[in-house]
Design an enzyme around this catalytic site. Structure first.
Site, PDB file in Angstrom:
ATOM      1  CE  LYS A   2       2.732   0.536   5.245  1.00  0.00           C
ATOM      2  NZ  LYS A   2       2.273   0.464   3.830  1.00  0.00           N
TER       3      LYS A   2
ATOM      4  CD  GLU B 252      -2.635  -1.082   2.645  1.00  0.00           C
ATOM      5  OE1 GLU B 252      -3.461  -0.177   2.805  1.00  0.00           O
ATOM      6  OE2 GLU B 252      -2.392  -1.942   3.510  1.00  0.00           O
TER       7      GLU B 252
ATOM      8  NE  ARG C 206       1.779  -8.917  10.778  1.00  0.00           N
ATOM      9  CZ  ARG C 206       1.319  -7.849  11.413  1.00  0.00           C
ATOM     10  NH1 ARG C 206       0.148  -7.892  12.028  1.00  0.00           N
ATOM     11  NH2 ARG C 206       2.007  -6.737  11.464  1.00  0.00           N
TER      12      ARG C 206
END
Length: 564
Positions: free
Chosen positions: A274, A36, A264
């Site tokens: 983030k 993103e 993860r």
């Protein structure tokens, strides 16, 4: 197991892909990396990046770079450029051209209209609060929206009006019509489109409705003919939804991606969200996304981490299905391994204490040759200047030595690296009792390389001349988190867990041989660690960032460590 392409290595993802190739489900492997553009990449993204790019490389396939730009509120071209720079820095290469989710806005819209016409989607006027209330819980089914049975004609009209900007933000959304009683919460009529009057960094004001990630993401994969959609474990429950989206759009989509999830990357005392990193930048807690304390790749690059070290770290942790936590010391170990063979040595004193050699002749200077790397004579030598007044580290002197203290004290001898043996004779103190100057005698016959140099003493200190050195600023770092965020704690205010000592600024001195260094040059400052020259350096005041210490706290765990 690691992820670098090697015939001797494998992982559960490659086992699945091998099965798909053998069964004929796919002929050529196609992956994608879908960041993103709402911030810079951090170390956690490297695991996904390696999974996507290394897998494609291993099978001789392709890996697309596709920016998931479906939220114009937080996306900027700056982040697009920064992410591409990070990928190149790590040595990965994507298949051209670069893709954007916004390229597929028209395709998403066409699919949405098709779904409305087939009774698979409807416009809902419930408020966000009402949507949550109707959704149910993990133990209770949801309830159908009162707008769920609108006619196809009405849904088409309202959706077209949404696209035309005739309704305010939050007044309505387009939802998939699946099953409000599904045990999987993601299947309870998820949102497809919302109204958002924001200018997009690529499409400008062309659209005021934007597709939701769970709708656009599988469509992007299928349009690009991605064979294996590799993602982190939190998307496992979304897999059935992604498959549903592709299955009900198959007449309009060429590909059938297979989603495979892996755990993860979690690192001790490291912020991996983030959203939290962005908050720290916006609140001014750090100096920016590339503040060397940040876990972003641009910050690690500025701090002096090498791409080889980051890839070695990712390769060591490998791919697994189960969540786990990696000690930050392993990352430091990989950085230290990378720099130990390549970084030249130099001397710098970060917290200076003056030493005066009382029996050193006035005005006398010595030019002493010192190797640039003890293990690599081909890296040559440099000259350091020895004078009557010197600087050593404050912690390298004690008036009354502790037990097994082998540095300088009154009556004790140490060797100065590459130079002479000195003996502590007396010291000066300020009004608070702090030592401000140490007076020593020097054994003039003990110069390194002379016959007297054979005399042994237990301690060796680094030093710089007080009159033939350069001022410098050293920035020394600790982890941003004072303590580790435990499972389930990310929802509390993590600002209370920040380390107030994450940055120490030291004003010291360094050898003159470092005068011509440039930003990005990394050295091992003897006994102090590895330091990288910062971009904020000036001719009057060079600035060096602490990259990693010399002590390898991970060497007892990691086989093959050759660092001390």
């Amino acid at each position: 197991m690691g992820m670098e392409a090697s015939a001797k290595k494998t992982n559960f993802i490659w086992d699945f892909i091998n099965e798909d190739l053998e069964s004929g489900r796919c002929q050529q492997v196609q992956t994608r990396f879908p960041p993103e553009p709402n911030g810079y990449l951090h170390i956690g993204h490297c695991k996904a990046m390696a999974a996507d790019f290394v897998t494609a490389e291993h099978y001789g396939g392709k890996c697309n770079l596709r920016f998931d730009d479906t939220n114009p509120e937080k996306e900027e071209t700056e982040y697009v450029d920064g992410i591409m720079e990070d990928i190149r820095w790590l040595g990965f290469r994507w298949s051209e051209p670069v893709h954007f989710a916004s390229e597929y806005y028209q395709a998403c819209y066409d699919i949405a209209v098709d779904w409305v016409k087939r009774g698979l989607a409807y416009v809902d006027n419930l408020s966000p609060e009402e949507v949550r209330a109707y959704r149910g819980t993990l133990t209770e089914p949801g309830k159908n929206s009162p707008y769920r049975e609108r006619s196809i004609e009405e849904n088409l009209r309202l959706f077209e009006e949404m696209k035309a900007g005739k309704h305010p933000e939050g007044s309505m959304i387009l939802r998939m019509k699946i099953d409000m009683a599904s045990p999987n919460m993601n299947m309870r009529d998820p949102a497809m489109y919302r109204i958002l009057f924001r200018e997009h960094h690529r499409t400008g004001k062309q659209w005021c409705i934007y597709p939701m990630y769970d709708f656009s993401h599988p469509i992007g994969d299928a349009l690009e003919c991605v064979t294996h959609s590799l993602c982190s474990l939190e998307y496992e429950d979304h897999r059935v939804l992604y498959d549903w989206v592709v299955e009900h759009s198959k007449a309009m989509l060429p590909g059938r991606p297979r989603q495979i999830e892996f755990s993860r990357l979690n690192i001790t005392r490291t912020i991996m969200s983030k959203r939290y990193l962005r908050m720290m930048v916006e609140k001014g807690i750090v100096a920016g996304w590339d503040d060397p304390r940040m876990p972003t790749l641009c910050a690690m690059r500025r701090r002096g981490y090498t791409p080889e070290a980051v890839r070695d770290f990712i390769d060591r942790i490998g791919l697994a299905k189960a969540d786990s936590e990696v000690d930050f010391a392993l990352l430091e170990h990989c950085v230290r391994n990378s720099l130990s063979e390549t970084a030249p040595r130099a001397m710098a004193v970060l917290r200076p204490l003056k030493v005066v050699l009382d029996n050193w002749p006035e005005g006398k200077t010595d030019e002493l040759p010192v190797e640039n790397h003890p293990g690599h004579p081909e890296m040559g030598e440099r000259t350091v200047i020895f004078t009557k007044e010197l600087y050593i580290e404050q912690e390298d002197f004690m008036e009354v030595p502790a037990r097994k203290y082998f540095r300088l004290f009154i009556g004790g001898e140490v060797r100065l690296k590459g130079a002479y043996i000195i003996k502590g004779e007396s010291c000066e103190n300020d009004a608070e009792g702090n030592v401000t100057c140490v007076h020593c005698s020097v054994d003039l016959s003990s110069r390194n390389g002379s016959e007297g140099a054979l005399r042994k003493v237990k301690g060796t200190l680094h030093w710089v001349s007080a009159t033939e050195s350069l001022k410098m600023e050293a920035r020394v770092f600790e982890p941003l988190l004072e303590e580790q965020i435990l499972e389930g704690e990310e929802r509390r205010d993590f600002l209370d867990m920040l380390n107030p000592n994450s940055l120490e600024v030291c004003h010291g001195f360094m050898e003159k041989s470092l005068a011509d260094t440039k930003a990005g040059d990394t050295y091992q400052f003897l006994r102090m660690g590895y330091f990288c020259k910062d971009k904020e350096s000036t001719a009057e005041l060079p600035v060096f960032n602490h990259t990693v210490g010399l002590r390898d706290t991970f060497k007892k765990v990691v086989k093959g460590s050759n660092n001390g």
